[in-house]
Design a protein around this motif. Structure first.
Motif, mmCIF file in Angstrom:
data_model
loop_
_atom_site.group_PDB
_atom_site.id
_atom_site.type_symbol
_atom_site.label_atom_id
_atom_site.label_comp_id
_atom_site.label_asym_id
_atom_site.label_seq_id
_atom_site.Cartn_x
_atom_site.Cartn_y
_atom_site.Cartn_z
ATOM 1 N N TRP C 195 3.338 0.072 9.286
ATOM 2 C CA TRP C 195 3.553 -1.268 8.746
ATOM 3 C C TRP C 195 3.499 -1.225 7.221
ATOM 4 O O TRP C 195 4.415 -1.610 6.541
ATOM 5 N N ARG C 196 2.386 -0.721 6.701
ATOM 6 C CA ARG C 196 2.224 -0.630 5.247
ATOM 7 C C ARG C 196 1.804 0.789 4.882
ATOM 8 O O ARG C 196 0.938 1.371 5.543
ATOM 9 N N GLN C 197 2.465 1.351 3.885
ATOM 10 C CA GLN C 197 2.134 2.714 3.448
ATOM 11 C C GLN C 197 0.697 2.759 2.934
ATOM 12 O O GLN C 197 0.291 1.898 2.159
ATOM 13 N N THR C 207 6.241 6.644 4.213
ATOM 14 C CA THR C 207 6.614 5.259 3.928
ATOM 15 C C THR C 207 6.398 4.371 5.149
ATOM 16 O O THR C 207 6.302 4.858 6.284
ATOM 17 N N TYR C 210 6.291 -1.822 4.470
ATOM 18 C CA TYR C 210 5.838 -2.352 3.183
ATOM 19 C C TYR C 210 5.319 -1.199 2.328
ATOM 20 O O TYR C 210 4.807 -0.197 2.841
ATOM 21 N N THR C 211 5.443 -1.379 1.005
ATOM 22 C CA THR C 211 4.887 -0.399 0.080
ATOM 23 C C THR C 211 3.372 -0.567 0.051
ATOM 24 O O THR C 211 2.841 -1.563 0.546
ATOM 25 N N PRO C 212 2.655 0.386 -0.537
ATOM 26 C CA PRO C 212 1.188 0.305 -0.557
ATOM 27 C C PRO C 212 0.706 -0.944 -1.296
ATOM 28 O O PRO C 212 -0.383 -1.442 -1.004
ATOM 29 N N ASP C 213 1.500 -1.436 -2.260
ATOM 30 C CA ASP C 213 1.079 -2.660 -2.951
ATOM 31 C C ASP C 213 1.754 -3.887 -2.348
ATOM 32 O O ASP C 213 1.915 -4.911 -2.996
ATOM 33 N N ASN C 214 2.174 -3.743 -1.081
ATOM 34 C CA ASN C 214 2.539 -4.895 -0.266
ATOM 35 C C ASN C 214 3.869 -5.544 -0.614
ATOM 36 O O ASN C 214 4.089 -6.707 -0.286
ATOM 37 N N ASN C 215 4.762 -4.756 -1.213
ATOM 38 C CA ASN C 215 6.123 -5.246 -1.390
ATOM 39 C C ASN C 215 6.998 -4.703 -0.271
ATOM 40 O O ASN C 215 6.694 -3.660 0.315
#
Lengths: 471, 471, 471
Positions: C195-197, C207, C210-215
């Motif tokens: 779901w989120r890195q 990956t 979502y990116t680790p900063d939630n984008n």
């Protein structure tokens, strides 16, 4: 001892768990006694664990060296020296060198070409009797830095050795060329290994300046020539280069731990930058990753630096010259977590996506050359300076601060660096393949690493030629 | 037991220290109890240490065989026999053979082509159903020598086997050809392995003369044909060859211990010489490195012999024919130190410099062909017979005593050997690729190893053809 | 425990000795306690011993899973599910799946192309951002069978991962394509991993949506598109295929134990058949080796099945459609001895001779294409359907029962299968390279795995296009 080292670093097990991200896969420790060496794990060890083990191992070497230094300082005022080897990065040489007076290294151009070069077969064939034209110079510049200006060649290859996969003879003239190149880069001394070939035991096939029955070996005449030539030279001093390249031992450990693509090799990346700068006729300084000032330079290149520490960050912030960084530069925190901030000072974009490429993949650029091995996607509003033919940005930033989010091939990298030099008013010189230059304060030295003659300023330089001219 | 063996050989630890050159790297021992096996060392073990361990290991096999021989001799007057394998050199077969009455070997031409040949893919593809055209003959001649004239094939491949990386079927006719070739080289018997294919366990995919359900397998008809053909042949005897080749087990150990170049392989070197002689239509004797007389021959070739012992030296000194030796021949003392004297009897030059070359390097010769893998520099006044295109001497000496200080490619080696044969009045015959000849006292046998027809004396020989003619 | 397992299977040591053929090499055991694990043997272990160890190991997994299932069933009525991986054959998934309600697998098309595909560099370059066009579909069909109709994707690759040798990004559109292809093959759900890195620890470079900063990461938009598209689709059901392919875990163990030729790989063989059928536009069912009825199909292909058990034999005997089997199908008894009877039901010839071929060998066929890797000789009077250019039979039998005694290349295999389909009235469709089709009960889905547009029914399909049409 690793556990003690960790406890001294993190103080509490909670701090270590947070630093390493041990919440992932429920890897939290309850106390330091539970921590094992990062091998023989059920699956991959945590990269933070591995990196700390590398740092610990390096610190062990530094401490051991320091103990010896202290003993010797009590009994001698002679300068202390240690000899390093080519492409050995297992411990931090800057930190060991800080306790010594002189750095030195063992230069075996032909052996190293055969046993530790990443280049392809054609390259190795072309340079099989001369060595890689940048490998020696890179280490000269590295150990000049490690020795804070004072450095030697402790062992110079004088003929075929016994330990590489193939052990050819140097092309006639190369022993002289290698020696002169070391002096041009500021060496205080070049020693040959060995004086006389031993007729027995492990190194009986390692040539020396003399044969085992005490006749001159081919290397001797060349060493004598260099000695005579130096006698007639005025004293020369190392010139300060206009270009600096950051080389960092921790980054090499980091990308060995997590290459992400089988062809991502830090040493090769750094050597690619060094080679591109050299092929433009530039003299280069290698500087450590904790440099506190860049004021002496016009251009600083920083490929693949894992983390920008505070000192280097401040140095960049107060630097009026140009900085080019990337790929992977600034991509991690010091704890080996992802850096979620912009990769380098002066850049606002963030790296959002990373791709490693199989060797046969080439992404052509709009201008010339290709991206190979590695490409990142950045997100943000930084101006785009270069794009691939399919319009992906790969070079972003301002005139003075640029981030290169890909691994360019030789042609592309040289083109980009040439443009930056031009903007900073650094004079470059497009050299023929295999021709290399190093300047001192008073002279320009030119070295022909080719087995064939090449043109330089309208004259023909013979194979293995060493040419010098007054600046 | 290794320590006991060493004590019996050297008597005093001082003698061992001197013999091995243990002064190097301060490796001196104080007593025999300190000596370990030469593995798991901090760095490379002393090559003298390794070679003595190889000799000790070989002696263990010899002793074990001798014990069994003594037991059997007490109970039987039947001749004693042992079967060797292809390209197995771990112990000295001459010495084991000296205690037995007959030598034999297991000949698997297709399996050996796939799992132990040094040749390239094109060669292996061309001969994939026939085997290397010289590999079998080489071993026939070797084991004829090991058995002092008496030898067998104990296991002859009759079809696909189960153990090579790829296990194709022999080309129709090859089982007959392999069998006839063995007889032409003097075999007393050819046995096929196995009689009937086993339907279970490890070797269930190893074909025999019969299928597991007892029907004739393809090899049977060919074996029967050979049996019928032999019935109708007059008794033939092994001819004495005019050319001898020295093969030495210790040299193979020595160059495995110290290849100096990754492509220097003693077995391959010797096979290259054997192949060149065979492609000139010659019958060859293989002789041991301690031969006391060469009087039966006109030409003796000695590639890569580590040390000339006293017996062979005297044999050469009283020999009126031609001797060609090198490269690396005579380069070591029996203790694995450098031999600082001329490499062979009749040569005055000394070897002063040794170079090993990466596979892609080819140094063209003035006449034709190239030097590959290896080249030495010799110092002295011996006449030069051949030079590279860049004027480096590679063949030196007199008409009768020549030292070849390089590894020539196939074309160059054949040319040089042809010239020596011509000088000695040995008739040669340029054979088509893949065609091979062996003469008995009364007949000339011709074998077509190709998958295609080839011309021989104006006639076409079919694939796998065996042709014979009266001399 | 292995000994207990063996005792339960064979009851008496005599029965085991007979089953394994232990009379060979005098390997008979006196009791079960003597039996060791089949590793670290003096020489090769008995293949029967190895196969039983593989079966025992698989049974351990099955038993362990069953224990967990029983615990969970006592506490929950939710369906039970397990996620398998690509090309993992260490245990029998059919048997584990029989205790569960749903099968699922982790689909990483790019990672699997790089780290477990047998295809060559050109193939991998062409599909480096799309994945092998048949690898996913094969596993979809396999796990639909393992889950008896109910299956999911538990982890769908949403972008570059961290564990393959090279980790490029999916071509834009491929995350959507992979998702749709799973649904077209009957998946109940496609879940993305992750779901989120995670910004730290081992998988920080893997990956997510979502990116680790939630984008949003690039995969998110494609996953959302698929979700929206599915909303607007009518409910579709899995179509029953007309063609079935037998896949057997034991056969993979058997040919790993005894490849007989280094290129004989069961998974690759099966995938070659699957690929050939897919390139004809067919939808395929994968069925287990103990299928008791084939009545739903018109054509059943059975490559490399070690043993036909009674159930499958009876199913074939009562089957009115066409069966194509081979090579190696039916070549062993269940105890890993040679099967001396005809290889498959409906064939009278016996396999008398087996050859494995080095990769460069190609035996041209009379019609088109070549035999590669493997060829058998059969003995008997079965009609011959196809021969090599040198007249060796490779396809024998009747219209409805055929044995293919060789490994054909892609072109030849496709040609043969097309002919069989035509005879059974199965409509085929020659698809452009990299184009693939799967039909549901109501729709035909078309997938373009190429990085370039291709033609389909006169229209151009973009790279990564997913096209569907009503049947």
């Amino acid at each position: 001892e690793f556990k003690v080292w960790l406890k001294n670093k993190y103080h509490s097990i909670e701090a270590l768990n947070t630093a390493w991200g041990n919440i992932f896969w429920s890897m939290e420790y309850n106390n330091f006694a539970q921590i094992q060496l990062p091998n023989q794990c059920v699956t991959d060890p945590n990269p933070s664990h591995l990196l700390d083990f590398k740092r610990f191992s390096s610190d062990q070497v530094i401490t051991f060296n320091r103990i010896q230094v202290e003993v010797l300082r009590n009994h001698s005022s002679a300068p202390l020296i240690h000899n390093y080897m080519g492409r050995i990065t297992d411990f931090d040489h800057y930190k060991v060198g800080a306790d010594l007076d002189i750095a030195s290294w063992d230069s075996y151009p032909l052996g190293f070409l055969e046993d530790r070069s990443e280049e392809g077969d054609d390259w190795k064939l072309h340079f099989s009797q001369q060595g890689d034209p940048d490998f020696q110079a890179f280490h000269h510049d590295l150990y000049r830095c490690v020795g804070r200006g004072r450095w030697w060649i402790m062992e110079q290859q004088p003929g075929p050795v016994n330990w590489a996969p193939y052990n050819p003879a140097p092309l006639p003239g190369m022993v002289r060329l290698w020696s002169w190149e070391a002096f041009a880069h500021g060496a205080e001394a070049v020693c040959y290994f060995r004086w006389r070939q031993a007729p027995f035991a492990q190194e009986q096939m390692h040539t020396g300046l003399y044969t085992p029955d005490n006749n001159p070996a081919p290397g001797l005449a060349e060493a004598s020539t260099v000695a005579a030539e130096i006698e007639s030279m005025p004293e020369v001093s190392t010139a300060k280069a206009q270009v600096a390249l950051v080389f960092d031992y921790e980054s090499d450990w980091a990308w060995q731990i997590q290459p992400q693509g089988a062809s991502f090799n830090y040493f090769k990346l750094v050597l690619d930058y060094y080679r591109a700068l050299r092929s433009l006729g530039l003299s280069i300084d290698i500087i450590p990753p904790d440099s506190s000032s860049l004021a002496n330079y016009k251009l600083v290149v920083i490929p693949g630096l894992m983390t920008f520490d505070t000192q280097l960050t401040q140095a960049i912030e107060s630097f009026t010259g140009t900085v080019l960084a990337g790929p992977r530069s600034g991509s991690k925190t010091a704890n080996f977590a992802l850096n979620l901030q912009p990769p380098m000072p002066g850049i606002n974009n963030k790296v959002s996506y990373v791709e490693s490429l199989r060797p046969s993949v080439e992404l052509p650029l709009k201008e010339s050359g290709n991206v190979i091995n590695w490409i990142e996607t950045t997100t943000g509003d930084d101006p785009v300076i270069e794009r691939t033919a399919h319009d992906r940005p790969i070079l972003i930033g301002t005139d003075k601060r640029q981030y290169l989010s890909a691994w360019p091939d030789r042609e592309a990298l040289k083109r980009m660096l040439k443009k930056l030099c031009s903007a900073e008013g650094i004079a470059v010189q497009e050299l023929a393949e295999g021709l290399r230059v190093r300047e001192t304060q008073t002279h320009r030295f030119v070295f022909n690493y080719n087995p064939d003659p090449v043109q330089y300023k309208g004259a023909s330089l013979a194979p293995a030629a060493v040419h010098w001219e007054l600046l």
